[in-house]
Write an enzyme that holds these catalytic residues in place. Structure first.
Site, PDB file in Angstrom:
ATOM      1  N   HIS A   1      30.901  18.128  69.342  1.00 39.39           N
ATOM      2  CA  HIS A   1      31.455  17.240  68.315  1.00 39.39           C
ATOM      3  C   HIS A   1      32.730  17.833  67.712  1.00 39.39           C
ATOM      4  CE1 HIS A   1      27.887  14.452  67.643  1.00 39.39           C
ATOM      5  NE2 HIS A   1      27.489  15.298  68.568  1.00 39.39           N
TER       6      HIS A   1
ATOM      7  N   ASP B   1      32.735  13.075  61.419  1.00 38.05           N
ATOM      8  CA  ASP B   1      31.722  12.802  62.433  1.00 38.05           C
ATOM      9  C   ASP B   1      30.713  11.785  61.922  1.00 38.05           C
ATOM     10  OD1 ASP B   1      30.769  14.356  65.120  1.00 38.05           O
ATOM     11  OD2 ASP B   1      29.088  13.426  64.056  1.00 38.05           O
TER      12      ASP B   1
END
Ligand code: UDP
Ligand code: UDP
Length: 465
Positions: free
Chosen positions: A19, A122
């Protein structure tokens, strides 16, 4: 009169390599366009990030403490360090406590007149939307997934009640989606295969879905030529006409994504020594999947038996190569126990195949370098990615894992490796990967679809502020 300050973007990655890395590449792409970037992270993640980003006044790191949470080992600030993925829900709980310091950061920016044109955070940090709204800053969600896997996941999440009555082998349609394959419940993430639980993890994901929907838009690490047909299905989940911005493969903004490992790394030297192009299969299960030592034995024997050259990257601290194996495959195989520069390996002319768990970054990296995949999904949305890789994009094959998650034997592994590296299916997948790789590179070059999308995104945000 002084020139106006550069636009400012705040990037807040989730603390998992898969990520964080694409958002660091995105930061570099923004920097190249004269945008000031602030990356938010926690103390033990900072050194890796600092290694990765250029030392330039326009890019800076803001470090906030990682909360202490019962059950999580102290200092465990990245999912790649979790002793077991069972601790992921506790890890999520900990990250939710970052809300207050995040609010403090935005407050200071507001007080000094430096609010960003947007926050890109995120999707696992969905609560950042609430804070962004307090300050009137647009929030863009980054999921680290592809367009189709995200559209399927969101549609299936909405259809959860219907999935309860299904068995894993039942096929089903998802309204609003035209799929390039038949979907069964077994292809979905575990959270959708067992949709009737109501534990904290389900509640967390429900909140994430809700925050995605309320965001200004979604940043997608993919490109229109690859997945454009599914963009409208994904956008139907964003309220108020928010868009899904395909700006990838983000890795390619980083000097065309060829990696930066030094030439004296043993595995680079080993690859350089290989005389035949496309002759090596690279094997890695990413930064977090746990593969049992029994399975690793079978894998190592299977690779050896295939007769093909291989690089096998191992994360297990307990596995040792079975007696005699390392000696037997000395000429043909290299076992690596460290972090490798995966992009550099995939970009190397000697690399001709990738046995991968199908994390989305690995899929994009392989495809961008024209390397076909042997899909061996482990967790999360990787089964979906494997299906998309094989039946959607046509750039790979799947290992023949059965419905029971037992150990896959060396014979079966040997057969699929041979097919990928020397068979007809492998040849076709390689050709297709090369075509898509060329399209990917075009997409991020000046005037390409992803380059334009990134420019449009910045313009839309700059006009709005
Ligand atoms: N990676 C790497 N070296 C390693 C292991 C992983 O460079 O030894 C990188 C890989 O190139 C990719 C990321 O880490 O960019 C992993 O992301 P992915 O989505 O493939 O899988 P995850 O680790 O999130 O399961
Ligand atoms: N890592 C990274 N880039 C590097 C080296 C390490 O991103 O060049 C990260 C990655 O998440 C890795 C972690 O740092 O899992 C620790 O490295 P390693 O795998 O060598 O040791 P571990 O702590 O997992 O045993």
């Amino acid at each position: 009169m002084g020139s106006s300050p550069p636009p400012h973007v705040v990037i807040f990655p989730f603390m998992a390599q898969g990520h964080t890395l694409p958002l660091l590449d995105l930061s570099k792409a923004l920097l190249c366009r004269g945008i000031k970037v602030t990356i938010i992270t926690t103390p033990s993640n900072a050194p890796t990030i600092l290694q990765y980003i250029p030392k330039q006044p326009l890019i800076s790191l803001t470090v906030i403490p990682f909360p202490v949470v019962e059950g999580l080992p102290k200092g465990c600030e990245n999912t790649s360090h979790l002793p077991s993925m069972d601790l992921l829900p506790s890890f999520f709980t900990a990250t939710m406590e970052l809300q207050q310091p995040f609010e403090q950061i935005l407050r200071e920016m507001s007080d000094t007149g430096c609010l960003p044109i947007c926050v890109i955070s995120d999707f696992f940090l969905g609560w950042t939307l609430v804070t962004c709204r307090l300050f009137g800053v647009p929030r863009l969600a980054f999921t680290g997934m592809g367009v189709l896997s995200m559209a399927i996941t969101k549609t299936a999440w909405e259809q959860k009640p219907n999935l309860i009555s299904k068995s894993d082998s039942d096929t089903f349609d998802l309204p609003g989606l035209t799929l390039p394959f038949t979907l069964t419940r077994a292809d979905l993430q575990d959270i959708l295969r067992f949709p009737d639980c109501d534990d904290s993890f389900h509640r967390f994901i429900s909140a994430v879905v809700h925050y995605d929907a309320g965001s200004w838009g979604v940043i997608v690490n993919s490109f229109t030529e690859l997945e454009g047909v599914h963009v409208s299905a994904l956008e139907s989940f964003i309220e108020n006409g928010g868009k899904a911005w395909c700006v990838g493969p983000i890795l390619l903004y980083d000097e065309m994504g060829y990696g930066s490992a030094s030439d004296n790394q043993l595995y680079i030297q080993w690859l350089d020594e290989q005389a035949v192009s496309d002759s090596v299969i690279y094997v890695s299960f990413g930064s977090q999947a746990h593969v049992s030592d029994t399975q690793l034995d079978e894998l190592a024997f299977g690779l050896h038996k295939s007769g093909h050259r291989f690089i096998l990257v191992i994360r297990s601290k307990t596995w040792t190569p079975p007696d005699g194996l390392e000696e037997m495959s000395k000429e043909k195989g290299l076992i690596v126990r460290d972090w490798v520069d995966q992009r550099r390996i995939l970009a190397h002319p000697a690399t001709g195949g990738f046995l991968s768990h199908c994390g989305w970054n690995s899929v994009l990296e392989s495809l961008s370098m024209g390397v076909p995949l042997l899909a061996w999904p482990m967790m999360a949305e990787q089964r979906l990615n494997a299906k998309i890789v094989v039946e959607g994009f046509g750039v790979g094959m799947c290992v023949p894992f059965g419905e029971k998650s037992g150990v896959l034997g060396r014979e079966a592994i040997c057969d699929v490796v041979r097919e990928l590296m020397g068979g007809e299916k492998g040849r076709k997948a390689r050709e297709r990967a090369e075509v898509l790789g060329r399209m990917a590179k075009k997409a991020i070059q000046k005037g390409g679809s992803s380059d334009k999308s990134l420019t449009d995104l910045i313009e839309s945000l700059s006009i709005g502020t």
